[in-house]
Design a protein around this motif. Sequence first.
Motif, short mmCIF file in Angstrom:
data_model
loop_
_atom_site.label_atom_id
_atom_site.label_comp_id
_atom_site.label_asym_id
_atom_site.label_seq_id
_atom_site.Cartn_x
_atom_site.Cartn_y
_atom_site.Cartn_z
N VAL A 172 0.60 -1.03 0.15
CA VAL A 172 0.28 -0.05 0.01
C VAL A 172 0.78 1.17 -0.16
N LEU A 173 0.84 1.93 -1.06
CA LEU A 173 1.75 3.40 -1.24
C LEU A 173 0.86 4.37 -0.74
N ARG A 174 -0.45 4.47 -0.94
CA ARG A 174 -1.32 5.53 -0.30
C ARG A 174 -2.60 5.03 0.19
N LEU A 175 -3.08 5.62 1.19
CA LEU A 175 -4.55 5.34 1.62
C LEU A 175 -4.93 6.47 2.36
N THR A 176 -6.20 6.95 1.95
CA THR A 176 -6.87 8.05 2.41
C THR A 176 -8.34 7.87 2.49
N VAL A 177 -8.86 8.80 3.43
CA VAL A 177 -10.22 8.50 3.70
C VAL A 177 -10.96 9.89 3.17
N LEU A 178 -12.09 9.79 2.48
CA LEU A 178 -12.88 10.75 1.87
C LEU A 178 -14.22 10.64 2.50
N GLU A 179 -14.97 11.84 2.17
CA GLU A 179 -16.35 11.79 2.56
C GLU A 179 -17.00 11.57 1.46
N GLY A 180 -17.93 10.64 1.50
CA GLY A 180 -18.82 10.28 0.46
C GLY A 180 -19.81 11.14 -0.16
N THR A 181 -19.99 10.80 -1.35
CA THR A 181 -20.81 12.01 -2.01
C THR A 181 -21.92 10.73 -2.83
N GLY A 182 -23.05 11.29 -3.11
CA GLY A 182 -23.94 10.44 -3.82
C GLY A 182 -24.22 9.24 -3.44
N ARG A 183 -25.06 8.27 -4.17
CA ARG A 183 -25.58 7.24 -3.46
C ARG A 183 -24.86 5.95 -4.17
N THR A 184 -24.79 4.91 -3.17
CA THR A 184 -24.30 3.71 -3.64
C THR A 184 -25.45 2.79 -3.82
N ALA A 185 -25.27 1.51 -4.34
CA ALA A 185 -26.34 0.55 -4.38
C ALA A 185 -26.74 0.17 -3.20
N ALA A 186 -25.95 0.08 -2.13
CA ALA A 186 -26.18 -0.46 -0.83
C ALA A 186 -26.71 0.71 -0.01
N GLN A 187 -26.68 1.96 -0.23
CA GLN A 187 -26.91 2.93 0.57
C GLN A 187 -28.30 3.45 0.59
N VAL A 188 -28.80 3.70 1.73
CA VAL A 188 -30.03 4.13 2.01
C VAL A 188 -30.26 5.59 2.19
N PRO A 189 -31.34 6.30 1.91
CA PRO A 189 -31.37 7.82 2.06
C PRO A 189 -30.88 8.45 3.47
N GLY A 190 -30.24 9.27 3.42
CA GLY A 190 -29.63 10.13 4.83
C GLY A 190 -28.49 9.34 5.28
N GLN A 191 -28.13 7.91 4.76
CA GLN A 191 -26.88 7.37 5.56
C GLN A 191 -25.60 7.77 4.87
N SER A 192 -24.61 7.81 5.82
CA SER A 192 -23.24 8.34 5.43
C SER A 192 -22.80 7.11 4.67
#
Length: 250
Positions: free
Chosen positions: A152-172
Amino acid sequence: MRYAKRGRLRFTSHRDISRAVERAVRRAGIPVAYSAGFSPHPKISYAGAAPTGVASEAEYLEIGVTTPCDPQHVRIDLDGSLPPGLDVLDVVVAGPGALADRLEVSEWEVRLPGADREHADTAVQKFLAAGHVEVERLTKKGPRRFDAREAVLRLTVLEGTGRTAAQVPGQSCVILRMVVRHMTPAVRPDDVLTGLRLVADFAPPVPPEVTRLAQGPLDASTGALADPLDLDRDITRGGEAGPAGEHVAG
């Protein structure tokens, strides 16, 4: 040739993808070369294929052809013959050198619906600070243990934007971006997630959604990924190329 594996096609096995490509090559009328012997098969080779269940914007293959072909015609004709979700993005005439040797690293995006951002930050910090994170994966030869940290050369955390297939409304949704060196054995995003669980008990509440964003040579000075097809493009435009039309590559 660079192609994408999108949507539901990410669940397609590599064997099924290779069959779909062979059929598409025939439908598109590409003059593919065949191997010799009792069971000739089309000269189509794949480099660095993503695992089943993983989407990708950067899959690569080479097609040997018997007569010169225009790369743009090949791209359009082959893309039109493949099912939606297998999309041909770029085609060039191959120059010298092995395509697989240029695929040194991959950049991945891992979307984690419902995961806690602070917990993810802590887990990533602990993982990067560790000198060695040993994980175990079941392979065809049985369980295998290896270091997931070294690759692993780089590993970062970003805030999610948009919806994923498994995401429910209002979920992070937490997004991990990682650049991983190609090694033996290969370290995959799920191995890194296993490492995060081991060092910080971080585990996403639902299965992650993984996409390979790019793969190619690593620029040692900037740490960025380069396009593995640029070398072929440069040779074709102004340098000395190999026999014209000998391969259509990606």
